[in-house]
Design a protein around this motif. Structure first.
Motif, PDB file in Angstrom:
ATOM      1  N   LEU A 110      10.875 -22.520   4.675  1.00 47.31           N
ATOM      2  CA  LEU A 110      11.387 -22.580   6.048  1.00 47.31           C
ATOM      3  C   LEU A 110      12.866 -22.938   6.039  1.00 47.31           C
ATOM      4  O   LEU A 110      13.308 -23.799   5.275  1.00 47.31           O
ATOM      5  CB  LEU A 110      10.627 -23.631   6.856  1.00 47.31           C
ATOM      6  CG  LEU A 110       9.189 -23.304   7.239  1.00 47.31           C
ATOM      7  CD1 LEU A 110       8.551 -24.499   7.943  1.00 47.31           C
ATOM      8  CD2 LEU A 110       9.127 -22.065   8.119  1.00 47.31           C
ATOM      9  N   SER A 111      13.623 -22.303   6.899  1.00 46.43           N
ATOM     10  CA  SER A 111      15.052 -22.589   7.015  1.00 46.43           C
ATOM     11  C   SER A 111      15.263 -23.878   7.806  1.00 46.43           C
ATOM     12  O   SER A 111      14.748 -24.030   8.917  1.00 46.43           O
ATOM     13  CB  SER A 111      15.770 -21.428   7.710  1.00 46.43           C
ATOM     14  OG  SER A 111      17.097 -21.794   8.032  1.00 46.43           O
ATOM     15  N   GLU A 112      16.021 -24.785   7.223  1.00 49.27           N
ATOM     16  CA  GLU A 112      16.305 -26.048   7.901  1.00 49.27           C
ATOM     17  C   GLU A 112      17.194 -25.847   9.127  1.00 49.27           C
ATOM     18  O   GLU A 112      17.301 -26.732   9.973  1.00 49.27           O
ATOM     19  CB  GLU A 112      16.986 -27.015   6.922  1.00 49.27           C
ATOM     20  CG  GLU A 112      16.133 -27.411   5.730  1.00 49.27           C
ATOM     21  CD  GLU A 112      14.914 -28.234   6.127  1.00 49.27           C
ATOM     22  OE1 GLU A 112      15.021 -29.025   7.076  1.00 49.27           O
ATOM     23  OE2 GLU A 112      13.863 -28.063   5.500  1.00 49.27           O
ATOM     24  N   ASP A 113      17.854 -24.694   9.204  1.00 51.03           N
ATOM     25  CA  ASP A 113      18.778 -24.424  10.310  1.00 51.03           C
ATOM     26  C   ASP A 113      18.143 -23.625  11.445  1.00 51.03           C
ATOM     27  O   ASP A 113      18.786 -23.386  12.464  1.00 51.03           O
ATOM     28  CB  ASP A 113      20.002 -23.650   9.798  1.00 51.03           C
ATOM     29  CG  ASP A 113      20.767 -24.426   8.738  1.00 51.03           C
ATOM     30  OD1 ASP A 113      20.845 -25.660   8.859  1.00 51.03           O
ATOM     31  OD2 ASP A 113      21.267 -23.796   7.786  1.00 51.03           O
ATOM     32  N   ASP A 114      16.906 -23.194  11.258  1.00 50.99           N
ATOM     33  CA  ASP A 114      16.238 -22.381  12.264  1.00 50.99           C
ATOM     34  C   ASP A 114      15.919 -23.244  13.487  1.00 50.99           C
ATOM     35  O   ASP A 114      15.237 -24.265  13.363  1.00 50.99           O
ATOM     36  CB  ASP A 114      14.953 -21.803  11.689  1.00 50.99           C
ATOM     37  CG  ASP A 114      14.332 -20.755  12.599  1.00 50.99           C
ATOM     38  OD1 ASP A 114      14.257 -20.993  13.818  1.00 50.99           O
ATOM     39  OD2 ASP A 114      13.915 -19.707  12.089  1.00 50.99           O
TER      40      ASP A 114
END
Length: 200
Positions: A110-114
């Motif tokens: 999972l993208s931490e910036d999403d």
């Protein structure tokens, strides 16, 4: 970016779910696996996979969205704001370990910036905080214990337990749900006994 997927007919939903579950199993063991390998594991043709997921990138995005929804549902099912704290803590621990075990690949990328991930994570952490506050109010946690620290210790213990936990479904798609649930229950009991004996 995790996108919202259009609603599907029930048969299409089942097919999409089977593809995503197969993708999780296959990619966990081989992150470079092809869509053809995922299709074979799901028991569908490659054309069926492409009909639902236009590209590998679209499939991965859908896999991430499914994983984060399962993780959120794990908290919802534990009723952390209303169930008695001991029951809610145990149920939550089992649910989270099950989800992390079964969706470990997708959760791990999972993208931490999403923004969707950020929002869900904040919601989950806020609900966990409420549960720990309730546990402290009921005397399960000593009044002088820092709850932020206690939650970090709890999450670390859950993460460590999951590392050695086999997914409920093997790479070949064979389920051993009964044994898996017994192990989840055992680990949840051990985690909470260890945690609460230290901060209770």
């Amino acid at each position: 970016m995790i996108d919202t997927v259009k609603p599907l007919r029930s048969d299409a939903q089942r097919t999409a779910a089977a593809i995503l579950q197969a993708a999780e199993r296959v990619l966990r063991h081989d992150p470079t696996a092809s869509l053809g390998q995922i299709a074979a594991a799901a028991g569908v043709t490659r054309t069926t996979v492409h009909r639902r997921f236009a590209s590998r990138q679209v499939l991965i995005a859908a896999l991430q969205a499914s994983a984060i929804e399962h993780f959120y549902d794990a908290f919802e099912a534990a009723s952390p704001e209303t169930a008695p704290p001991p029951a809610a803590l145990h149920r939550l621990t089992v649910n989270v370990m099950r989800t992390k075990s079964n969706w470990g690949y997708a959760l791990g990328i999972l993208s931490e910036d999403d923004p969707a991930v950020i929002t869900k994570r904040r919601t989950v952490l806020a609900r966990l905080e409420v549960l720990f506050q309730r546990a402290q109010h009921d005397g399960l946690i000593a009044p002088d214990v820092n709850l932020d620290w206690a939650q970090r210790m709890y999450r670390a213990m859950v993460d460590e337990a999951v590392k050695d936990l086999e997914p409920a479904v093997s790479p070949q798609g064979v389920a051993d749900a009964r044994a898996n649930e017994a192990e989840l229950d055992r680990l949840a009991t051990l985690i909470l006994r260890t945690l609460l004996s230290g901060i209770g």
